[in-house]
Design a protein around this motif. Structure first.
Motif, mmCIF file in Angstrom:
data_model
loop_
_atom_site.group_PDB
_atom_site.id
_atom_site.type_symbol
_atom_site.label_atom_id
_atom_site.label_comp_id
_atom_site.label_asym_id
_atom_site.label_seq_id
_atom_site.Cartn_x
_atom_site.Cartn_y
_atom_site.Cartn_z
ATOM 1 N N LEU A 79 0.868 -1.171 0.000
ATOM 2 C CA LEU A 79 0.000 0.000 0.000
ATOM 3 C C LEU A 79 0.906 1.222 0.000
ATOM 4 O O LEU A 79 1.685 1.421 0.930
ATOM 5 C CB LEU A 79 -0.907 0.012 1.227
ATOM 6 N N LYS A 80 0.817 2.008 -1.057
ATOM 7 C CA LYS A 80 1.766 3.098 -1.286
ATOM 8 C C LYS A 80 1.047 4.433 -1.321
ATOM 9 O O LYS A 80 0.062 4.605 -2.042
ATOM 10 C CB LYS A 80 2.489 2.864 -2.616
ATOM 11 N N SER A 81 1.535 5.411 -0.551
ATOM 12 C CA SER A 81 0.997 6.765 -0.611
ATOM 13 C C SER A 81 1.608 7.497 -1.796
ATOM 14 O O SER A 81 2.811 7.403 -2.036
ATOM 15 C CB SER A 81 1.311 7.526 0.682
ATOM 16 N N VAL A 82 0.767 8.209 -2.532
ATOM 17 C CA VAL A 82 1.243 8.941 -3.708
ATOM 18 C C VAL A 82 0.823 10.401 -3.602
ATOM 19 O O VAL A 82 -0.211 10.728 -3.006
ATOM 20 C CB VAL A 82 0.689 8.317 -5.016
ATOM 21 N N ALA A 83 1.642 11.269 -4.188
ATOM 22 C CA ALA A 83 1.370 12.705 -4.113
ATOM 23 C C ALA A 83 0.174 13.103 -4.961
ATOM 24 O O ALA A 83 -0.604 13.983 -4.606
ATOM 25 C CB ALA A 83 2.607 13.497 -4.536
ATOM 26 N N ASP A 84 0.009 12.451 -6.111
ATOM 27 C CA ASP A 84 -1.122 12.734 -6.994
ATOM 28 C C ASP A 84 -1.430 11.479 -7.790
ATOM 29 O O ASP A 84 -0.763 10.447 -7.642
ATOM 30 C CB ASP A 84 -0.810 13.909 -7.931
ATOM 31 N N THR A 85 -2.448 11.560 -8.638
ATOM 32 C CA THR A 85 -2.890 10.384 -9.391
ATOM 33 C C THR A 85 -2.572 10.490 -10.875
ATOM 34 O O THR A 85 -3.234 9.856 -11.698
ATOM 35 C CB THR A 85 -4.407 10.178 -9.208
ATOM 36 N N SER A 86 -1.570 11.250 -11.214
ATOM 37 C CA SER A 86 -1.155 11.310 -12.615
ATOM 38 C C SER A 86 -0.507 9.984 -13.006
ATOM 39 O O SER A 86 0.028 9.252 -12.166
ATOM 40 C CB SER A 86 -0.160 12.446 -12.832
ATOM 41 N N ALA A 87 -0.567 9.665 -14.281
ATOM 42 C CA ALA A 87 -0.052 8.381 -14.760
ATOM 43 C C ALA A 87 1.440 8.231 -14.470
ATOM 44 O O ALA A 87 1.898 7.153 -14.068
ATOM 45 C CB ALA A 87 -0.316 8.249 -16.259
ATOM 46 N N GLU A 88 2.206 9.309 -14.652
ATOM 47 C CA GLU A 88 3.648 9.237 -14.423
ATOM 48 C C GLU A 88 3.964 8.956 -12.953
ATOM 49 O O GLU A 88 4.845 8.144 -12.636
ATOM 50 C CB GLU A 88 4.321 10.539 -14.859
ATOM 51 N N THR A 89 3.236 9.620 -12.036
ATOM 52 C CA THR A 89 3.470 9.423 -10.610
ATOM 53 C C THR A 89 3.131 8.004 -10.186
ATOM 54 O O THR A 89 3.890 7.349 -9.452
ATOM 55 C CB THR A 89 2.642 10.420 -9.790
ATOM 56 N N LEU A 90 1.993 7.503 -10.651
ATOM 57 C CA LEU A 90 1.578 6.159 -10.273
ATOM 58 C C LEU A 90 2.517 5.105 -10.844
ATOM 59 O O LEU A 90 2.873 4.142 -10.155
ATOM 60 C CB LEU A 90 0.150 5.903 -10.767
ATOM 61 N N MET B 235 -5.274 5.524 -15.709
ATOM 62 C CA MET B 235 -4.813 4.151 -15.579
ATOM 63 C C MET B 235 -4.856 3.402 -16.913
ATOM 64 O O MET B 235 -3.888 2.751 -17.291
ATOM 65 C CB MET B 235 -5.684 3.405 -14.551
ATOM 66 N N SER B 236 -5.976 3.520 -17.615
ATOM 67 C CA SER B 236 -6.193 2.715 -18.819
ATOM 68 C C SER B 236 -6.087 3.516 -20.109
ATOM 69 O O SER B 236 -6.465 3.015 -21.180
ATOM 70 C CB SER B 236 -7.573 2.040 -18.752
ATOM 71 N N GLY B 237 -5.608 4.757 -20.038
ATOM 72 C CA GLY B 237 -5.498 5.584 -21.227
ATOM 73 C C GLY B 237 -4.675 4.936 -22.326
ATOM 74 O O GLY B 237 -3.631 4.329 -22.056
ATOM 75 N N GLN B 238 -5.134 5.068 -23.554
ATOM 76 C CA GLN B 238 -4.510 4.383 -24.676
ATOM 77 C C GLN B 238 -3.103 4.892 -24.971
ATOM 78 O O GLN B 238 -2.229 4.129 -25.387
ATOM 79 C CB GLN B 238 -5.380 4.539 -25.927
ATOM 80 N N PHE B 239 -2.863 6.190 -24.714
ATOM 81 C CA PHE B 239 -1.579 6.787 -25.097
ATOM 82 C C PHE B 239 -0.739 7.230 -23.897
ATOM 83 O O PHE B 239 0.484 7.079 -23.923
ATOM 84 C CB PHE B 239 -1.828 7.986 -26.024
ATOM 85 N N ASN B 240 -1.363 7.760 -22.839
ATOM 86 C CA ASN B 240 -0.592 8.310 -21.728
ATOM 87 C C ASN B 240 -0.984 7.737 -20.375
ATOM 88 O O ASN B 240 -0.567 8.259 -19.336
ATOM 89 C CB ASN B 240 -0.747 9.836 -21.681
ATOM 90 N N GLY B 241 -1.795 6.684 -20.361
ATOM 91 C CA GLY B 241 -2.156 6.050 -19.098
ATOM 92 C C GLY B 241 -1.041 5.162 -18.573
ATOM 93 O O GLY B 241 -0.026 4.934 -19.243
ATOM 94 N N VAL B 242 -1.223 4.662 -17.337
ATOM 95 C CA VAL B 242 -0.232 3.747 -16.755
ATOM 96 C C VAL B 242 -0.056 2.525 -17.640
ATOM 97 O O VAL B 242 1.057 2.018 -17.824
ATOM 98 C CB VAL B 242 -0.663 3.338 -15.329
ATOM 99 N N LYS B 243 -1.156 2.057 -18.210
ATOM 100 C CA LYS B 243 -1.096 0.915 -19.118
ATOM 101 C C LYS B 243 -0.130 1.174 -20.262
ATOM 102 O O LYS B 243 0.744 0.343 -20.566
ATOM 103 C CB LYS B 243 -2.492 0.633 -19.668
ATOM 104 N N ALA B 244 -0.280 2.332 -20.907
ATOM 105 C CA ALA B 244 0.555 2.661 -22.064
ATOM 106 C C ALA B 244 2.018 2.831 -21.657
ATOM 107 O O ALA B 244 2.931 2.420 -22.397
ATOM 108 C CB ALA B 244 0.039 3.932 -22.731
ATOM 109 N N LEU B 245 2.267 3.414 -20.488
ATOM 110 C CA LEU B 245 3.643 3.621 -20.037
ATOM 111 C C LEU B 245 4.355 2.300 -19.790
ATOM 112 O O LEU B 245 5.535 2.147 -20.121
ATOM 113 C CB LEU B 245 3.644 4.477 -18.765
#
Length: 260
Positions: free
Chosen positions: A156-167, A196-206
């Motif tokens: 369980l990880k605390s994060v500063a924000d929910t942007s794809a790069e941060t996550l 999370m699931s964005g086709q181009f810039n989500g965590v999935k794509a990264l």
């Protein structure tokens, strides 16, 4: 002069004996707290109470169970709670969290041993806690040495924000800490949010850029939740045959009534 003739009475010998006794007391006191924290964590119970003073009727589970152990064992009773020194009770919130952190780390190391050199998948979701902080949960899915598909809650990880790069960076930090290589990632499951699931810039794509074999699957539990939420919002009228059925059984609008 007589005291000098007795080696057992020398100050260094006395301090050594007293020091040894204090070490044993500290160990028993700490061991009691560790066992209580371990058992509460195993049962998923809360630790602290809103009033942890000595006169509290409900000081929380940790202090209550230490007190219960003291009632069953006189040796424990002589070293814990009110019989413990004020600077070494080993019951403070920071001590509880430190013990729990050590236990959690050992569990993660055991999970890492189970994974071994096999490939694995991750399931990730984030939510806001009572303090307004973003918390990200990470679950690993893998095939054990016995050939059984296994899912384990990993961190369980605390994060500063929910942007794809941060996550994505937070996930990589947790995995790299336990030598779980991204190259062996074979699956990733998230909700349908764009970050999370964005086709181009989500965590999935990264992650797909780093490992093209990390196939994405929309979380089935989240799909079911969306379906249930949508269904709950629908208000469907009863079909005519259902109304007729109610009347035939002496019911009106779904409620039974007696005929006179």
């Amino acid at each position: 002069a007589d005291a000098l003739m007795k080696p057992s009475g020398h100050i260094d010998k006395v301090m050594h004996i007293i020091g040894g006794e204090e070490v044993l007391k500290h160990r028993l006191r700490l061991k009691t707290t560790i066992m209580v924290v371990k058992q509460l964590a195993l049962q998923g119970s809360s630790f602290r109470g809103h009033d942890e003073s000595d006169d509290s009727l409900n000081p929380g589970n940790v202090l209550a169970w230490i007190g219960f152990a003291a009632k069953l064992n006189d040796q424990i009773n002589s070293v814990v709670l009110r019989n413990a020194p004020g600077n070494a009770k080993y019951t403070s919130p920071s001590i509880q969290k430190e013990i729990l952190g050590i236990i959690a780390n050992r569990v993660r190391c055991k999970i890492r041993e189970e994974i071994g050199d096999s490939c694995f998948s991750i399931l990730v979701d984030e939510a806001v806690d009572e303090a307004g902080r973003e918390q990200m949960s990470i679950i690993v899915r893998y095939v054990s040495s016995s050939g059984i598909v296994t899912e384990r809650f990993f961190a369980l990880k605390s994060v500063a924000d929910t942007s794809a790069e941060t996550l994505k960076q937070a996930i990589c930090d947790v995995l790299s800490q336990y030598d779980l290589q991204i190259e062996k990632l074979r699956g990733q499951g998230y909700d349908g949010a764009s970050n999370m699931s964005g086709q181009f810039n989500g965590v999935k794509a990264l992650f797909l850029r780093d490992c093209p074999y990390a196939y994405f699957v929309h979380c089935f539990a989240h799909r079911l939740q969306l379906a249930l939420m949508t269904s709950a919002k629908l208000q469907l009228d009863l079909f005519p045959w259902q109304k007729l059925n109610f009347k035939s059984y002496g019911m009106k609008d779904g409620t039974s009534y007696s005929k006179r």
